[in-house]
Write an enzyme that holds these catalytic residues in place. Structure first.
Site, short mmCIF file in Angstrom:
data_model
loop_
_atom_site.label_atom_id
_atom_site.label_comp_id
_atom_site.label_asym_id
_atom_site.label_seq_id
_atom_site.Cartn_x
_atom_site.Cartn_y
_atom_site.Cartn_z
CB CYS A 1 17.47 -49.53 -74.06
SG CYS A 1 18.32 -47.98 -73.81
CB CYS B 1 20.92 -52.83 -85.76
SG CYS B 1 22.60 -52.83 -85.11
CE1 TYR C 1 29.60 -56.88 -77.16
CE2 TYR C 1 27.99 -55.12 -77.41
CZ TYR C 1 28.95 -55.77 -76.66
OH TYR C 1 29.25 -55.31 -75.40
CB CYS D 1 20.99 -50.77 -90.58
SG CYS D 1 22.00 -49.26 -90.54
CB CYS E 1 28.47 -48.95 -87.75
SG CYS E 1 27.91 -50.65 -87.68
#
Ligand code: AMP
Length: 483
Positions: free
Chosen positions: A7, A248, A254, A443, A446
């Site tokens: 978001c 992140c 991206y 982070c 993933c």
């Protein structure tokens, strides 16, 4: 599995009454890449809140008519959403508005709580009734509960931040204050700036400040609460420096727009660096480098710079279509690649092409693009990916909720190359991620599985929307859990 981007939040406070909704509208336009499912604006006109929220793009929800119907005011908050938790229904549109015993507030949230299920269970068992299925309502509940025993909304938010875990960049509006907060790890970005006529604006990315003519002042620090109100601007730092910063890394790879600068690092430059690393790590003889529009372009440029292989525009993107993931469902997405992208035959025919993209999730998109190039006559297609393979779910807003669909979990690099039809495939190595941002403080769970917070058991996007027959935890076991 549902896999979505996240978001964007935007807030404004003006020293004078103005058509603040219009500024939010332009800000949300600049943040549209962060979410295309729904959007909304809440205007504060001397303590009276008016809102317009709906499913759709900013340009669809806000026509000249709807925008004009929003009153003037001196504060407003806005949101673009691509739900990472909760379905794509109207009731999940943000900003969320709450009336509580001590007043009201509007809340715009980016990120995912990693203890959302636990918190919601506890709240529901103590009588709370939820109207939406997103994490944001849990935050709103906890803030309002804290508000009943504190003297101000920022005090309440601070209390809530001791309870919330995971990712949240928030913009909260009370009748008299605009409050921004970033979680103690700083998983998601948030910055603020000022316009020439003295309005303060806060946004997920600096590109939205630029869009409304505001000068960037700074990023919020992880854990910081920034209060704009009658006492001027007050920064509260009681949650700062308690955790190591973990922005992140996928924001750089991206999510974010290349013209944004997050925590002092330019997204464009981070992507160029990724491309350069790829050229060094996975060199290949080729005639041209082609980037997949839009998120592979900067890295492709970096690959070209480092390798000396000419950068070419081999793929054209239809400007009038959103990101591939705009429609949920594998079937729809597959069709969209062809609608979205087209290869320039005159450019790639007979050529050895290095194709650079930001990531491979399931492999569907890459496979389609490799095929497009081959159909256009490319002799060889060498795929280079400016992120490492996705191996783990994300609990902080990048909606990867199951390993079973991640191609890298089931196939080796060689097998993946075969599946997508590429002559070779090379990913960015995990240790090189730090070179993108020039150090630590990010982070990358993933990719490497190092989660900064405890991870939840149930992370399905529709976890609050299950049918009775599918519910994993009957009430009895819940009650046993809280005894
Ligand atoms: P696929 O391999 O077909 O599943 O799709 C990969 C493409 O989806 C990438 O090239 C990205 O442009 C895009 N993408 C990657 N991660 C995400 C994400 N978390 N949310 C939305 N889109 C993504």
């Amino acid at each position: 599995m549902n896999l979505h981007e996240e978001c964007g939040v935007f807030g404004i406070i003006s020293p004078h009454i103005a058509h603040v909704a219009e500024t939010v509208y332009y800000g949300l336009y600049a943040l549209q890449h962060r979410g295309q499912e729904s959007c909304g604006i809440v205007v504060n006109d001397d303590g009276v809140f008016s809102s317009c929220k709906d499913l759709g793009l900013v340009s669809e929800v806000f026509t000249a008519d709807t925008l004009c119907r929003l009153p003037q005011g001196n504060m407003a908050v806005g949101h673009v959403r691509y739900g990472t938790t909760g379905g794509s229904s109207r009731r999940n549109c943000q900003p969320l508005e709450v009336n509580h015993q001590k007043g009201k507030m509007a809340l715009a949230h980016n990120g995912n709580l990693s203890n959302a299920v636990q918190l919601r269970d506890e709240l529901e068992l103590s009588g709370a009734i939820f109207h939406t299925t997103s994490d944001t309502e849990t935050i709103a509940y906890i803030v309002t509960r804290e508000r009943l025993r504190t003297s101000s909304i920022e005090e309440a938010l601070s209390g809530a931040m001791s309870i919330l875990e995971g990712a949240y960049s928030l913009i909260l509006m009370s009748p008299r204050k605009l409050i921004c907060a970033r979680d103690p790890y700083g998983f998601r970005p948030l910055c603020y700036g000022q316009t020439e006529d003295g309005m303060y604006v806060a946004a997920s990315e600096s590109c939205a400040l630029k869009a409304v003519g505001a000068k960037f002042i700074r990023d919020l620090e992880p854990g910081e609460i920034l209060v704009f109100g009658p006492e001027g601007i007050v920064s509260r730092r009681e949650h700062c420096e308690k955790k190591e910063k973990r922005l992140c890394i996928f924001e750089y790879i991206y999510f974010a727009r290349p013209d944004s600068v997050l925590d002092g690092v330019s997204v464009h430059e981070a992507r160029i660096r990724a491309g350069r690393i790829l050229a060094r790590e996975h060199p290949v003889r080729a005639d041209m480098v082609v980037g997949v529009p839009d998120s592979g372009m900067d890295a492709a440029l970096g690959f070209g710079m480092e390798s000396g292989i000419p950068y070419e525009i081999g793929l054209i993107k239809n400007k009038y279509i959103g990101r591939t993931f705009i429609s949920p469902g594998q079937h729809t997405r597959t069709d969209q690649v062809r609608i979205k992208l087209s290869a320039i035959e005159e450019c790639v025919r007979g050529k050895r092409v290095v194709l650079v993209d930001d990531s491979i999730v399931r492999g569907t998109t890459s496979g389609r693009i490799v095929r497009l190039l081959r159909e256009a006559g490319a002799r060889e297609v060498h795929m280079r990916i400016s992120s490492p393979p996705f191996l783990n779910p994300c609990y902080y807003g990048t909606d990867i909720d199951s390993r079973e669909h991640l191609i890298a979990c089931r196939h080796s690099v060689l097998e993946t190359a075969q599946i997508i039809g590429a002559d070779s495939l090379g990913y960015l190595p995990v240790p090189e991620l730090s070179s993108l941002v020039g150090g630590s403080g990010y982070c990358s769970a993933c990719f490497d599985g190092h989660y900064p917070t405890p991870v939840p058991a149930d992370t399905r996007k529709d976890r609050f929307e299950q049918k009775l027959s599918e519910q994993a935890r009957p009430l009895d076991s819940l009650l046993a859990g809280i005894k």
